[in-house]
Design an enzyme around this catalytic site. Structure first.
Site, PDB file in Angstrom:
ATOM      1  N   LYS A 181      -5.328  -8.505  -4.676  1.00  0.00           N
ATOM      2  CA  LYS A 181      -6.313  -9.577  -4.682  1.00  0.00           C
ATOM      3  C   LYS A 181      -5.777 -10.864  -4.082  1.00  0.00           C
ATOM      4  O   LYS A 181      -6.366 -11.446  -3.177  1.00  0.00           O
ATOM      5  CB  LYS A 181      -6.758  -9.819  -6.129  1.00  0.00           C
ATOM      6  CG  LYS A 181      -7.807 -10.898  -6.286  1.00  0.00           C
ATOM      7  CD  LYS A 181      -9.129 -10.411  -5.786  1.00  0.00           C
ATOM      8  CE  LYS A 181     -10.232 -11.408  -6.047  1.00  0.00           C
ATOM      9  NZ  LYS A 181     -11.497 -10.959  -5.432  1.00  0.00           N
ATOM     10  N   ASN A 221       7.920 -12.139  -7.474  1.00  0.00           N
ATOM     11  CA  ASN A 221       6.762 -12.117  -6.589  1.00  0.00           C
ATOM     12  C   ASN A 221       7.106 -12.954  -5.363  1.00  0.00           C
ATOM     13  O   ASN A 221       7.533 -14.100  -5.491  1.00  0.00           O
ATOM     14  CB  ASN A 221       5.543 -12.709  -7.299  1.00  0.00           C
ATOM     15  CG  ASN A 221       4.319 -12.756  -6.405  1.00  0.00           C
ATOM     16  OD1 ASN A 221       4.245 -12.059  -5.407  1.00  0.00           O
ATOM     17  ND2 ASN A 221       3.347 -13.581  -6.780  1.00  0.00           N
ATOM     18  N   GLY A 222       6.939 -12.395  -4.161  1.00  0.00           N
ATOM     19  CA  GLY A 222       7.242 -13.126  -2.939  1.00  0.00           C
ATOM     20  C   GLY A 222       8.137 -12.315  -2.021  1.00  0.00           C
ATOM     21  O   GLY A 222       8.342 -11.118  -2.209  1.00  0.00           O
ATOM     22  N   TRP A 251       2.984  -5.060  -5.738  1.00  0.00           N
ATOM     23  CA  TRP A 251       2.395  -4.720  -4.442  1.00  0.00           C
ATOM     24  C   TRP A 251       3.560  -4.651  -3.467  1.00  0.00           C
ATOM     25  O   TRP A 251       4.254  -5.642  -3.228  1.00  0.00           O
ATOM     26  CB  TRP A 251       1.386  -5.785  -4.017  1.00  0.00           C
ATOM     27  CG  TRP A 251       0.672  -5.463  -2.740  1.00  0.00           C
ATOM     28  CD1 TRP A 251      -0.406  -4.654  -2.580  1.00  0.00           C
ATOM     29  CD2 TRP A 251       0.981  -5.974  -1.439  1.00  0.00           C
ATOM     30  NE1 TRP A 251      -0.788  -4.620  -1.260  1.00  0.00           N
ATOM     31  CE2 TRP A 251       0.046  -5.417  -0.540  1.00  0.00           C
ATOM     32  CE3 TRP A 251       1.963  -6.834  -0.943  1.00  0.00           C
ATOM     33  CZ2 TRP A 251       0.065  -5.709   0.813  1.00  0.00           C
ATOM     34  CZ3 TRP A 251       1.975  -7.116   0.413  1.00  0.00           C
ATOM     35  CH2 TRP A 251       1.040  -6.558   1.273  1.00  0.00           C
ATOM     36  N   GLU A 285     -18.471  -9.593   7.115  1.00  0.00           N
ATOM     37  CA  GLU A 285     -18.169  -9.452   5.688  1.00  0.00           C
ATOM     38  C   GLU A 285     -18.665  -8.117   5.150  1.00  0.00           C
ATOM     39  O   GLU A 285     -17.990  -7.466   4.348  1.00  0.00           O
ATOM     40  CB  GLU A 285     -18.782 -10.625   4.918  1.00  0.00           C
ATOM     41  CG  GLU A 285     -18.579 -10.581   3.425  1.00  0.00           C
ATOM     42  CD  GLU A 285     -17.126 -10.650   2.992  1.00  0.00           C
ATOM     43  OE1 GLU A 285     -16.870 -10.390   1.805  1.00  0.00           O
ATOM     44  OE2 GLU A 285     -16.246 -10.959   3.826  1.00  0.00           O
ATOM     45  N   LYS A 330     -16.242  -5.226   3.441  1.00  0.00           N
ATOM     46  CA  LYS A 330     -16.441  -4.665   2.109  1.00  0.00           C
ATOM     47  C   LYS A 330     -16.449  -3.136   2.168  1.00  0.00           C
ATOM     48  O   LYS A 330     -15.845  -2.480   1.324  1.00  0.00           O
ATOM     49  CB  LYS A 330     -17.770  -5.161   1.505  1.00  0.00           C
ATOM     50  CG  LYS A 330     -17.777  -6.625   1.138  1.00  0.00           C
ATOM     51  CD  LYS A 330     -17.006  -6.946  -0.121  1.00  0.00           C
ATOM     52  CE  LYS A 330     -15.647  -7.499   0.096  1.00  0.00           C
ATOM     53  NZ  LYS A 330     -15.418  -8.638   0.930  1.00  0.00           N
ATOM     54  N   ARG A 380      -3.419  -8.024  -8.801  1.00  0.00           N
ATOM     55  CA  ARG A 380      -2.442  -8.607  -7.891  1.00  0.00           C
ATOM     56  C   ARG A 380      -1.530  -7.550  -7.264  1.00  0.00           C
ATOM     57  O   ARG A 380      -0.774  -7.854  -6.344  1.00  0.00           O
ATOM     58  CB  ARG A 380      -1.584  -9.632  -8.634  1.00  0.00           C
ATOM     59  CG  ARG A 380      -2.341 -10.803  -9.188  1.00  0.00           C
ATOM     60  CD  ARG A 380      -1.418 -11.744  -9.936  1.00  0.00           C
ATOM     61  NE  ARG A 380      -0.499 -12.402  -9.026  1.00  0.00           N
ATOM     62  CZ  ARG A 380      -0.703 -13.579  -8.459  1.00  0.00           C
ATOM     63  NH1 ARG A 380      -1.816 -14.232  -8.723  1.00  0.00           N
ATOM     64  NH2 ARG A 380       0.180 -14.115  -7.656  1.00  0.00           N
ATOM     65  N   CYS A 384       2.282  -9.771  -6.243  1.00  0.00           N
ATOM     66  CA  CYS A 384       2.671  -9.080  -7.462  1.00  0.00           C
ATOM     67  C   CYS A 384       2.326  -9.937  -8.671  1.00  0.00           C
ATOM     68  O   CYS A 384       2.010 -11.109  -8.566  1.00  0.00           O
ATOM     69  CB  CYS A 384       4.159  -8.766  -7.447  1.00  0.00           C
ATOM     70  SG  CYS A 384       4.706  -7.935  -5.944  1.00  0.00           S
ATOM     71  N   HIS A 418     -21.809  -4.241  25.760  1.00  0.00           N
ATOM     72  CA  HIS A 418     -20.521  -4.543  26.375  1.00  0.00           C
ATOM     73  C   HIS A 418     -19.382  -3.713  25.789  1.00  0.00           C
ATOM     74  O   HIS A 418     -18.230  -4.122  25.834  1.00  0.00           O
ATOM     75  CB  HIS A 418     -20.216  -6.035  26.235  1.00  0.00           C
ATOM     76  CG  HIS A 418     -21.194  -6.899  26.948  1.00  0.00           C
ATOM     77  ND1 HIS A 418     -21.257  -6.997  28.319  1.00  0.00           N
ATOM     78  CD2 HIS A 418     -22.193  -7.701  26.473  1.00  0.00           C
ATOM     79  CE1 HIS A 418     -22.226  -7.815  28.661  1.00  0.00           C
ATOM     80  NE2 HIS A 418     -22.816  -8.261  27.561  1.00  0.00           N
ATOM     81  N   GLU A 438     -12.886  -1.795   2.884  1.00  0.00           N
ATOM     82  CA  GLU A 438     -11.950  -2.074   1.792  1.00  0.00           C
ATOM     83  C   GLU A 438     -12.040  -1.049   0.676  1.00  0.00           C
ATOM     84  O   GLU A 438     -11.016  -0.597   0.159  1.00  0.00           O
ATOM     85  CB  GLU A 438     -12.227  -3.459   1.188  1.00  0.00           C
ATOM     86  CG  GLU A 438     -11.659  -4.623   1.965  1.00  0.00           C
ATOM     87  CD  GLU A 438     -11.972  -5.941   1.271  1.00  0.00           C
ATOM     88  OE1 GLU A 438     -11.062  -6.760   1.145  1.00  0.00           O
ATOM     89  OE2 GLU A 438     -13.130  -6.142   0.860  1.00  0.00           O
TER      90      GLU A 438
END
Length: 609
Positions: free
Chosen positions: A604, A98-99, A74, A481, A485, A27, A2, A504, A488
Site C-alpha cells: 500500500k 523498513n527502507g 515487502w 485509473e 485497478k 504495507r 514494510c 495510431h 492490480e
C-alpha cells in the site's frame, strides 16, 4: 513499504505484536516475523507468506516476554523467504527495518572481511552486525544505534533490541515513518497509527534523523548528534472500528462503498452556498494562492491520475498552466520553474518516498510554495508543506486505492474553484460549479447502485487476459485509473488510451477476445468518442460502455453492453465515472479468485524508492 511494531511492556508482547502486524499487512506481506526477549533470552519465529503463516508457527510453540519487535515485509533485498524475513539477528542484536540502505554493499564487504558470516541477502542484517560490533566496542544499545545510523546512506525506519538490555527498544528513522505509542507501564513503536490503535491512542511522531529509546516507563528522543529533543504528543482520532471490515467481503469493497461519506467529509465546512470557504488550505493560503501563476503537480500511481484530472480542471476554469509529473521522474531531471509556480504534491499516505523526496528537492528549485493534498495529517509530507488540505478519507486498508482517489479529486476540485475564483471565472459559473460539487456524494451513491449489473458483466472477464480502456478529455485519466485497478487486483493486463489514439496503434490489438471499456460522459467530445467506438465495433471488439444517462449513446453497443451512469454534471463526472470502474475491477478479481486486498508483489504505502 514494510511494517514495524515493537513493544516494551509488563505483559507478554508477542500476541500484541501479531495483532499490530495484521493491521500493517497492507504495507507488505511477503514474509513476517516476531522476536521477543524473555529474561535476556531471544526467541524468534519467522515465515514466508502472510502473517497468519507466522502466527500459526507461534501458536504451536508460544513464548513469553515483555520486550519484542515484529515485522511484515515487502521484499527489496533478497527474495521472499524465511531466511530473508525480519527480524534479523547478529550476536546479541535483533532488528527490523523498513527502507533501503544504499551503501549496504560496501558495509557488508567490510564486515565480511572482518570475518562476519551473513545468513541472509538483506541490507537489514548489515545494520544488525554493525550495531553488535559497536556494542562489542563498549557502547550501550542507544549509543550503538546512533553510531551506526550515522554511517548509513538511504532510507530507514528501524527497531532494535539487545539481549544485554532486555528492558528497552531503540528506534530510528530517516525517510520512512516511525511513531511512538504511549501507554501506562508500556510503550510501543509502529509504522503508523493502525498498528497501535488497539493498545493506545496517545502517540508522537518522530522527525527525520530522530533516534528514540523506549522502556516500560519512559520515552526519550534524541537528535542524530545524541542531544535530547522534544516531540509533540497527540491523540489519534483513528478508531478500532475504522480498520474493521464489518459486513463486507473485502476491505476494498468496504472502501468503495464508503466513498459517499468520505467525499462528504472532504467537502464538509469547506464549500458552502456562496462558494469555497476561506483559508481551507491553511492560514497562509490567501497570499500564496493569490500569487499563483501556474501549478506543478507531483504524485505517483493513483494520485498521479488524480493530478491529471486536476490539470484539465485548473486549465479550463482557472486558466492557469499546469504540469503533472510522476515523482520518480521529477527527482532526476532539471525542471524549468516559471515565476509564481505552486508545487502541489498528492499522496494518500504522505510518506510516499518519491513524492516526499520530490517536495524536498522542490525547495531548491524556486517554487512559490508547496501545497499537499493528503489523507494522513501527521505524515511527513503534511508536516513539511507550506499549505495542506486533508482529504479525511479515513483508513484505507485495501492495497488498490479507491476512496483515496475520489477524495483527492474532491480536494483538487476545491483547489480548482479557489484558483478559478481568483482568476476571473464568471461568478454565475463559479456558483454553479460549487453547487455541482456539493452534489458529488449523492452522485457517487447513485453510481454504487450499478453493482448488480456490474457483477453480471464481470463474468465476461474471467478468462480474458487483456483489456483496453478508453476515455477523452478529463476522462482519459479516469480510464487510466480503471485500467490500473483491473491489472492490480485481477492480474489481467490492461492499458488505457485517449480514445482518439486508437487508430495510431492500439486498434491493432482489438478482436473478439479484447474487451474495450469506454467512459462516455455527455459533453462536446461525445460524438468524437462515438466514432472511436465504431472503429472498435468494426473490428469485432466487445464494447463495455459506461455512458452518461443524459448522453445520446445507443442503448446497445452492438457486440457489447452499455451501462447508464448519472454523472450529476460534467465537472464532477470524473469522480462519479470512477466508481463503476472500481466495482468492475473488484468483481472481476473476486470471480478470478485473486487476493483482492493484498495483490501479489504490491504494497500500500511505497516508502522505498
Amino acid at each position: 513499504m514494510c511494517g514495524i511494531v515493537a513493544a516494551v511492556a509488563q505483559r507478554d508482547v508477542a500476541p500484541l505484536l501479531i495483532v499490530g502486524l495484521k493491521a500493517l499487512e497492507y504495507r507488505g506481506y511477503d514474509s513476517s516475523g516476531v522476536a521477543v526477549l524473555d529474561r535476556g533470552a531471544l526467541r524468534r519465529v519467522r515465515a514466508k507468506g502472510k502473517v497468519r503463516e507466522m502466527e500459526a508457527l507461534y501458536l504451536a510453540d508460544p513464548f513469553p516476554g515483555g520486550t519484542g519487535i515484529a515485522h511484515t515485509r515487502w521484499a527489496t533485498h533478497g527474495v521472499p523467504s524465511e531466511a530473508n524475513a525480519h527480524p534479523h539477528v547478529a550476536g546479541r542484536v535483533s532488528i527490523v527495518h523498513n527502507g533501503i540502505i544504499e551503501n549496504y554493499a560496501s558495509l557488508r564487504a567490510e564486515l565480511q572481511a572482518a570475518g562476519h558470516v551473513f545468513t541472509s541477502e538483506t541490507d537489514t542484517e548489515v545494520m544488525a552486525a554493525l550495531i553488535d560490533r559497536r556494542i562489542d566496542q563498549g557502547l550501550n544499545l542507544r549509543e550503538a544505534v546512533l553510531a551506526t545510523v550515522r554511517e548509513l546512506e538511504g532510507a530507514y525506519a528501524i527497531a532494535v533490541l539487545s539481549s544485554d538490555e532486555p528492558d528497552r527498544v531503540v528506534g530510528a528513522r530517516r525517510g520512512a515513518p516511525l511513531l511512538v505509542g504511549l501507554g501506562i507501564g508500556e510503550n510501543f513503536l509502529g509504522s503508523d497509527a493502525q498498528a497501535l490503535i488497539q493498545v493506545t491512542n496517545k502517540m508522537l511522531h518522530l522527525d527525520e534523523d530522530d533516534v528514540v529509546e523506549i522502556t516500560r516507563d519512559s520515552v526519550q528522543v534524541f537528535a542524530l548528534d545524541g542531544t535530547p529533543v522534544e516531540r509533540k504528543v497527540y491523540e489519534s482520532e483513528l478508531s478500532t472500528d475504522a480498520v474493521e471490515r464489518g459486513e463486507y467481503r473485502h476491505y476494498m469493497q468496504k472502501e468503495i462503498f464508503e466513498q459517499p461519506r468520505a467525499v462528504a467529509d472532504t467537502l464538509e465546512a469547506r464549500v458552502g452556498a456562496h462558494g469555497v470557504l476561506p483559508n481551507i488550505f491553511g492560514i497562509d493560503s490567501e497570499a500564496l494562492l493569490a500569487a499563483t501563476r501556474g501549478v506543478h503537480i507531483i504524485a505517483c500511481g493513483t494520485s498521479y491520475h488524480a493530478g491529471l484530472v486536476a490539470k484539465y480542471w485548473i486549465e479550463e476554469f482557472a486558466r492557469l498552466p499546469v504540469a503533472v509529473e510522476v515523482a520518480s521522474e521529477y527527482r532526476y531531471r532539471e525542471t524549468v520553474v516559471p515565476p509564481g509556480t505552486l508545487f502541489l504534491a498528492i499522496s494518500q499516505s504522505g510518506e510516499t518516498a518519491d513524492t516526499l523526496a520530490a517536495m524536498r528537492e522542490s525547495r531548491r528549485r524556486g517554487y512559490l510554495g508547496t501545497l499537499v493534498i493528503c489523507n494522513s495529517p501527521e505524515s511527513s509530507l503534511v508536516r513539511e508543506a507550506d499549505l495542506k488540505l486533508m482529504t479525511r478519507a479515513g483508513p484505507e486498508i485495501g492495497v488498490a486505492s479507491t476512496k483515496a482517489f475520489t477524495t483527492q479529486l474532491a480536494g483538487l476540485a476545491l483547489l480548482t474553484l479557489e484558483l478559478a475564483r481568483r482568476n476571473g471565472l464568471d461568478p454565475q459559473r463559479y456558483a454553479a460549479l460549487c453547487e455541482e460539487l456539493q452534489r458529488l456524494p449523492r452522485a457517487i451513491e447513485n453510481a454504487l447502485k450499478l453493482e448488480p449489473a456490474i457483477i453480471e458483466l464481470a463474468g465476461d472477464f474471467i478468462h480474458r487476459q487483456h483489456a483496453l480502456f478508453l476515455g477523452r478529455g478529463a476522462h482519459y485519466p479516469v480510464a487510466l485509473e480503471g485500467s490500473l485497478k483491473l491489472k492490480e487486483i485481477s492480474y489481467i493486463h490492461a492499458e488505457a488510451y485517449p480514445a482518439g489514439e486508437l487508430k495510431h496503434g492500439p486498434l491493432a490489438l482489438v478482436d473478439e477476445n479484447m474487451p474495450v471499456v469506454a467512459v462516455a460522459p455527455n459533453g462536446p467530445l461525445l460524438d468524437k468518442l462515438k466514432s472511436n467506438l465504431q472503429e472498435v465495433r468494426a473490428r469485432g471488439g466487445r464494447l463495455i460502455v459506461f455512458a452518461d444517462g443524459a448522453a445520446g449513446m445507443d442503448d446497445t453497443a452492438g457486440n457489447g453492453v452499455t451501462l447508464r451512469v448519472q454523472s450529476g454534471g460534467s465537472f464532477i463526472a470524473p469522480a462519479v465515472f470512477t466508481v463503476p470502474l472500481q466495482l468492475l475491477a473488484y468483481h472481476v478479481a473476486v470471480l478470478r479468485g485473486t487476493d483482492v486486498d493484498q495483490p501479489r508483489n504490491l504494497a500500500k504505502s511505497v516508502t522505498v524508492e
